[in-house]
Motif scaffolding. Structure first.
Motif, PDB file in Angstrom:
ATOM      1  N   ALA A  78     -25.186 -12.299 -52.377  1.00  0.00           N
ATOM      2  CA  ALA A  78     -24.257 -12.618 -51.327  1.00  0.00           C
ATOM      3  C   ALA A  78     -22.940 -12.354 -51.547  1.00  0.00           C
ATOM      4  O   ALA A  78     -22.393 -13.704 -51.906  1.00  0.00           O
ATOM      5  N   VAL A  79     -22.273 -11.395 -51.552  1.00  0.00           N
ATOM      6  CA  VAL A  79     -20.930 -11.306 -51.958  1.00  0.00           C
ATOM      7  C   VAL A  79     -20.059 -12.191 -50.959  1.00  0.00           C
ATOM      8  O   VAL A  79     -18.911 -12.518 -51.475  1.00  0.00           O
ATOM      9  N   GLU A  80     -20.497 -12.089 -49.819  1.00  0.00           N
ATOM     10  CA  GLU A  80     -19.628 -12.644 -48.908  1.00  0.00           C
ATOM     11  C   GLU A  80     -19.424 -14.189 -49.085  1.00  0.00           C
ATOM     12  O   GLU A  80     -18.292 -14.729 -48.865  1.00  0.00           O
ATOM     13  N   ARG A  81     -20.460 -14.886 -49.663  1.00  0.00           N
ATOM     14  CA  ARG A  81     -20.367 -16.242 -50.426  1.00  0.00           C
ATOM     15  C   ARG A  81     -19.668 -16.436 -51.560  1.00  0.00           C
ATOM     16  O   ARG A  81     -18.596 -17.312 -51.526  1.00  0.00           O
ATOM     17  N   GLU A  82     -19.720 -15.509 -52.422  1.00  0.00           N
ATOM     18  CA  GLU A  82     -18.554 -15.344 -53.490  1.00  0.00           C
ATOM     19  C   GLU A  82     -17.226 -15.449 -53.023  1.00  0.00           C
ATOM     20  O   GLU A  82     -16.274 -16.212 -53.675  1.00  0.00           O
ATOM     21  N   PHE A  83     -16.922 -14.621 -52.015  1.00  0.00           N
ATOM     22  CA  PHE A  83     -15.392 -14.641 -51.496  1.00  0.00           C
ATOM     23  C   PHE A  83     -15.256 -15.790 -50.754  1.00  0.00           C
ATOM     24  O   PHE A  83     -13.947 -16.431 -51.126  1.00  0.00           O
ATOM     25  N   LYS A  84     -16.087 -16.702 -50.013  1.00  0.00           N
ATOM     26  CA  LYS A  84     -15.671 -17.989 -49.431  1.00  0.00           C
ATOM     27  C   LYS A  84     -15.407 -18.807 -50.468  1.00  0.00           C
ATOM     28  O   LYS A  84     -14.321 -19.581 -50.487  1.00  0.00           O
ATOM     29  N   VAL A  85     -16.264 -18.977 -51.519  1.00  0.00           N
ATOM     30  CA  VAL A  85     -15.912 -19.992 -52.579  1.00  0.00           C
ATOM     31  C   VAL A  85     -14.683 -19.872 -53.462  1.00  0.00           C
ATOM     32  O   VAL A  85     -13.999 -20.754 -53.739  1.00  0.00           O
ATOM     33  N   ILE A  86     -14.509 -18.380 -53.968  1.00  0.00           N
ATOM     34  CA  ILE A  86     -13.275 -18.305 -54.529  1.00  0.00           C
ATOM     35  C   ILE A  86     -11.988 -18.572 -53.696  1.00  0.00           C
ATOM     36  O   ILE A  86     -11.090 -19.045 -54.267  1.00  0.00           O
ATOM     37  N   SER A  87     -12.134 -18.389 -52.398  1.00  0.00           N
ATOM     38  CA  SER A  87     -10.925 -18.431 -51.427  1.00  0.00           C
ATOM     39  C   SER A  87     -10.789 -20.164 -51.384  1.00  0.00           C
ATOM     40  O   SER A  87      -9.544 -20.456 -51.556  1.00  0.00           O
ATOM     41  N   ALA A  88     -11.877 -21.008 -51.365  1.00  0.00           N
ATOM     42  CA  ALA A  88     -11.558 -22.251 -51.131  1.00  0.00           C
ATOM     43  C   ALA A  88     -11.270 -23.028 -52.554  1.00  0.00           C
ATOM     44  O   ALA A  88     -10.216 -23.714 -52.915  1.00  0.00           O
ATOM     45  N   LEU A  89     -11.707 -22.558 -53.723  1.00  0.00           N
ATOM     46  CA  LEU A  89     -11.237 -22.853 -54.895  1.00  0.00           C
ATOM     47  C   LEU A  89      -9.927 -22.381 -55.425  1.00  0.00           C
ATOM     48  O   LEU A  89      -9.232 -23.277 -56.012  1.00  0.00           O
ATOM     49  N   ARG A  90      -9.512 -21.568 -54.679  1.00  0.00           N
ATOM     50  CA  ARG A  90      -7.989 -20.876 -55.205  1.00  0.00           C
ATOM     51  C   ARG A  90      -7.195 -21.785 -54.371  1.00  0.00           C
ATOM     52  O   ARG A  90      -6.147 -22.098 -55.013  1.00  0.00           O
ATOM     53  N   ILE A 159     -12.030 -29.594 -49.858  1.00  0.00           N
ATOM     54  CA  ILE A 159     -11.774 -28.259 -50.045  1.00  0.00           C
ATOM     55  C   ILE A 159     -12.295 -27.332 -48.950  1.00  0.00           C
ATOM     56  O   ILE A 159     -12.434 -25.938 -49.222  1.00  0.00           O
ATOM     57  N   GLY A 160     -13.020 -27.575 -48.096  1.00  0.00           N
ATOM     58  CA  GLY A 160     -13.819 -26.998 -47.052  1.00  0.00           C
ATOM     59  C   GLY A 160     -14.866 -26.214 -47.486  1.00  0.00           C
ATOM     60  O   GLY A 160     -15.359 -25.427 -46.730  1.00  0.00           O
ATOM     61  N   LEU A 161     -15.826 -26.977 -48.260  1.00  0.00           N
ATOM     62  CA  LEU A 161     -16.840 -26.241 -48.797  1.00  0.00           C
ATOM     63  C   LEU A 161     -18.441 -27.200 -48.516  1.00  0.00           C
ATOM     64  O   LEU A 161     -19.373 -27.136 -49.070  1.00  0.00           O
ATOM     65  N   ASP A 162     -17.925 -28.182 -47.551  1.00  0.00           N
ATOM     66  CA  ASP A 162     -19.161 -29.099 -47.219  1.00  0.00           C
ATOM     67  C   ASP A 162     -20.360 -28.593 -46.493  1.00  0.00           C
ATOM     68  O   ASP A 162     -21.433 -28.866 -46.470  1.00  0.00           O
ATOM     69  N   ASP A 163     -19.793 -27.248 -46.055  1.00  0.00           N
ATOM     70  CA  ASP A 163     -21.122 -26.488 -45.408  1.00  0.00           C
ATOM     71  C   ASP A 163     -21.598 -25.331 -46.270  1.00  0.00           C
ATOM     72  O   ASP A 163     -22.294 -24.450 -45.769  1.00  0.00           O
ATOM     73  N   TYR A 164     -21.342 -25.321 -47.532  1.00  0.00           N
ATOM     74  CA  TYR A 164     -21.519 -24.365 -48.560  1.00  0.00           C
ATOM     75  C   TYR A 164     -23.082 -24.343 -49.107  1.00  0.00           C
ATOM     76  O   TYR A 164     -23.473 -23.632 -49.711  1.00  0.00           O
ATOM     77  N   ALA A 213     -22.056 -31.700 -55.569  1.00  0.00           N
ATOM     78  CA  ALA A 213     -20.602 -31.020 -56.237  1.00  0.00           C
ATOM     79  C   ALA A 213     -21.009 -29.493 -55.809  1.00  0.00           C
ATOM     80  O   ALA A 213     -21.912 -28.963 -55.590  1.00  0.00           O
ATOM     81  N   VAL A 214     -19.907 -28.720 -56.037  1.00  0.00           N
ATOM     82  CA  VAL A 214     -19.738 -27.208 -56.173  1.00  0.00           C
ATOM     83  C   VAL A 214     -20.462 -26.824 -57.494  1.00  0.00           C
ATOM     84  O   VAL A 214     -19.644 -27.345 -58.516  1.00  0.00           O
ATOM     85  N   VAL A 215     -21.435 -26.331 -57.505  1.00  0.00           N
ATOM     86  CA  VAL A 215     -21.965 -25.856 -58.716  1.00  0.00           C
ATOM     87  C   VAL A 215     -21.751 -24.090 -58.979  1.00  0.00           C
ATOM     88  O   VAL A 215     -22.041 -23.531 -57.873  1.00  0.00           O
ATOM     89  N   THR A 243     -23.296 -22.879 -55.214  1.00  0.00           N
ATOM     90  CA  THR A 243     -23.837 -23.476 -54.088  1.00  0.00           C
ATOM     91  C   THR A 243     -23.239 -24.908 -54.237  1.00  0.00           C
ATOM     92  O   THR A 243     -22.714 -25.412 -55.088  1.00  0.00           O
ATOM     93  N   LEU A 244     -23.835 -25.802 -53.178  1.00  0.00           N
ATOM     94  CA  LEU A 244     -23.565 -27.329 -53.237  1.00  0.00           C
ATOM     95  C   LEU A 244     -24.940 -27.690 -54.340  1.00  0.00           C
ATOM     96  O   LEU A 244     -26.013 -27.487 -53.587  1.00  0.00           O
TER      97      LEU A 244
END
Length: 356
Positions: A78-90, A159-164, A213-215, A243-244
């Motif tokens: 799921a590259v879409e998820r990768e994009f979401k997480v690096i966007s938030a972490l950045r 960081i906006g990832l509570d739904d990750y 946590a974000v893992v 994921t979380l």
């Protein structure tokens, strides 16, 4: 050939992973015009799952990660998820490449993809970091430890990832997920030790303590870009399995490096740690626990964590074996991973019989 020589750099695009350059060039002109004209495309030698390419353009280089074409297992790649997480972490100032653009339209190159910054630096494909002095090596391991601790300390809601991902019952859900992927991939076959672990793990998972946590899911030295001249992580790569989840599950996946044999990716079991300047497993675990404010796991808990993570990695190898059979494996080293499956599954089962 050394792991460093085998995995580093980029080369010609491998058969089956070609990109339709006309369509890609047109998409770049419309959605990433600041990159300038596309001049060259090559494929990175490392990586096992999502094909990854270096794009050289008029303004420099960037990276393209795509979902494989063809049949893939549900929820994988799921590259879409990768994009979401690096966007938030950045945004949270955690070291990841800057996300540049996401394309979810399969019609462009045949599968979804995203673009990210090309972070220059040093990647150590051999886990003992052989080109460093003992003092330098010690500092780099300290930095890896601090980096994963920093990830697990992030507030997922802030960081906006509570739904990750779904919080709670992380191990039960992960065991179910990887067991299902293993059992449903008929082309890759079955392994007796994997079958035993499918039954053993759910019965021995520790009670859920509510930690979330974000893992990262695949945190290793070769998924980090270091500064070329010092022990600084410039970027953590390959967020496909993120994921979380439970932070100790994620850290003990990283800790497997102490128990995996050298011919398996990320392992250095049997190495002379004192001579190398690498901390012992116990000291490395204690340093992480101190950083995140956790009580170290009991021997029984550590036995489960190691068996679970080796089972999970073996399930990934099993998936690679299936992708080889389907013709969608993205790395030239995929066969080596598949060939290690039985040995890794046996090692995973051996963890269930240890007392420490």
């Amino acid at each position: 050939m050394s792991q460093q020589a085998a995995f580093e750099g980029a080369g010609p695009i491998r058969a089956g992973h070609e990109l339709p350059l006309d369509q890609l060039t047109d998409w770049l002109r419309r959605h990433a015009p600041n990159l300038g004209e596309l001049q060259k495309v090559s494929q990175f030698n490392g990586g096992q799952s999502n094909p990854t390419y270096r794009l050289d353009t008029a303004t420099g280089a960037c990276v393209l990660r795509r979902k494989p074409t063809g049949v893939v297992l549900k929820g994988a790649h799921a590259v879409e998820r990768e994009f979401k997480v690096i966007s938030a972490l950045r945004q949270a100032d955690f070291p990841v490449p800057a996300p540049l653009a996401l394309c979810e339209d399969e019609a462009v190159i045949g599968s979804p993809f995203y673009l990210m910054e090309m972070v220059e630096g040093r990647i150590f494909w051999t886990p003992t970091l052989p080109s460093l002095t003992p003092a330098q090596r010690s500092a780099h391991f300290e930095t890896l430890n601090a980096t994963i601790a920093r990830l697990h300390a992030l507030d997922v809601a802030a960081i906006g990832l509570d739904d990750y991902g779904r919080p709670g019952n992380f191990f039960a859900r992960q065991i179910a997920r990887w067991s299902r992927q293993y059992l449903e991939d008929d082309l890759a076959g079955r392994d007796p030790n994997m079958d035993r672990l499918v039954a053993w793990l759910p019965e021995h998972a520790p009670p859920d303590d509510g930690s979330v946590a974000v893992v990262h899911g695949d945190f290793r030295a070769d998924n980090a870009v270091f500064a070329p001249d010092r022990a600084e992580v410039r970027a953590v790569l390959d967020w496909e399995l993120s994921t979380l989840g439970h932070p100790m599950g994620d850290f003990t996946y990283h800790l497997m490096m102490y128990r995996l044999p050298p011919h398996m990716i990320g392992g250095f079991a049997g190495a002379d740690l004192t001579a190398l300047g690498i901390p012992t497993e116990a000291d490395y675990l204690a340093a992480y626990c101190e950083r995140v404010g956790r009580t170290p796991p009991t021997p029984q808990e550590l036995r489960f964590y190691m068996a679970f993570n080796m089972f999970r990695l073996a399930a990934i190898f099993h998936g690679i074996k299936g992708r080889i059979a389907r013709g969608t494996a993205s790395s030239v080293h995929a066969q080596t991973m598949a060939d290690n499956l039985a040995e890794l599954a046996a090692l995973a089962w051996a963890q269930t019989e240890t007392t420490s």
